[in-house]
Design a protein around this motif. Structure first.
Motif, short mmCIF file in Angstrom:
data_model
loop_
_atom_site.label_atom_id
_atom_site.label_comp_id
_atom_site.label_asym_id
_atom_site.label_seq_id
_atom_site.Cartn_x
_atom_site.Cartn_y
_atom_site.Cartn_z
N ASP A 1 1.00 -1.14 0.03
CA ASP A 1 -0.01 -0.25 0.16
C ASP A 1 0.76 1.37 0.00
N LYS B 1 1.07 4.22 -2.92
CA LYS B 1 0.88 5.64 -2.62
C LYS B 1 1.93 6.59 -3.20
N VAL C 1 -3.83 5.20 -7.74
CA VAL C 1 -5.49 5.35 -7.42
C VAL C 1 -5.95 4.28 -6.46
N GLU C 2 -6.33 4.81 -5.18
CA GLU C 2 -6.97 4.10 -4.00
C GLU C 2 -5.62 2.97 -3.82
N THR C 3 -5.94 1.59 -4.09
CA THR C 3 -4.82 0.39 -3.99
C THR C 3 -4.38 0.16 -5.26
N SER C 4 -4.53 0.65 -6.48
CA SER C 4 -4.01 0.20 -7.52
C SER C 4 -3.46 1.33 -8.28
N GLU D 1 -15.28 5.63 -14.93
CA GLU D 1 -13.76 5.68 -14.22
C GLU D 1 -12.98 6.41 -15.08
N GLU E 1 -13.18 10.05 -14.31
CA GLU E 1 -12.65 10.40 -12.79
C GLU E 1 -10.94 10.37 -12.88
N ILE E 2 -10.61 9.17 -13.42
CA ILE E 2 -8.94 8.91 -13.53
C ILE E 2 -8.15 9.92 -14.40
N GLN F 1 -6.95 13.40 -13.61
CA GLN F 1 -6.16 13.42 -12.69
C GLN F 1 -4.60 12.95 -13.22
N ARG G 1 -6.07 0.15 -15.43
CA ARG G 1 -5.81 0.12 -14.01
C ARG G 1 -5.30 -1.06 -13.44
N THR H 1 -4.30 -3.49 -10.69
CA THR H 1 -4.70 -4.01 -9.26
C THR H 1 -4.14 -4.95 -8.74
#
Length: 166
Positions: A9, A13, A35-38, A87, A90-91, A94, A122, A124
């Protein structure tokens, strides 16, 4: 296992670049966005070269730590985002703001990505495949440079005057 996932994690980050390989292919250093945990990665015409990533189901992701060395290796599921989906909306903006040396605004860049059929994926991580230090082993992971048309033979330096030896 929670300590190991904590390392993953934190590595995600702080990730600005990841070494990503598809199948048995070589790993490519690709800039990314946490992006969060990915991780989100863009590739395609006019963007970074990531052969096979857009069509892949899984990829291997290697992340570095604060000291610059490899600390985490994991398999990741690859999901290509639809340019008309929520998605992407949103992504992509950024990711566009993080794109260095881009011409135009973030909105213009995301529109260009959609028009050029660039792949926004993405990644993950699959926690069951996670390998973290010290289980990474001692192998450096280095490889000989791949052939590229960008490599140029260097010539001997030009000397304007004859140098006399004493």
């Amino acid at each position: 296992m929670t300590g190991v996932t904590g390392v993953l994690d934190e590595a995600i980050k702080k990730a600005a670049i990841a070494w990503i390989s598809v199948g048995d292919g070589p790993a490519y250093a690709l800039w990314c966005l946490p992006v969060e945990t990915s991780l989100a990665v863009i590739s395609g015409p006019g963007e970074q070269f990531a052969p096979g990533l857009a069509e892949a189901d899984r990829a291997t992701v290697r992340l570095r730590g604060d000291h610059g060395g490899l600390i985490v290796t994991t398999e990741a599921t690859v999901a290509r985002l639809d340019p008309n989906g929520p998605e992407w909306a949103e992504i992509a903006p950024q990711l566009a703001t993080k794109r260095l040396n881009a011409s135009g605004s973030a909105d213009e860049l995301t529109a260009r990505w959609a028009a050029a059929d660039c792949a926004l994926v993405r990644l993950t991580p699959v926690e069951e495949t996670l390998i973290a230090a010290p289980d990474l082993g001692d192998a450096a992971g280095s490889a000989t440079p791949r052939e590229t048309p960008a490599r140029v033979e260097t010539r001997k330096p030009f000397r304007l005057h004859r140098v006399t030896r004493r």
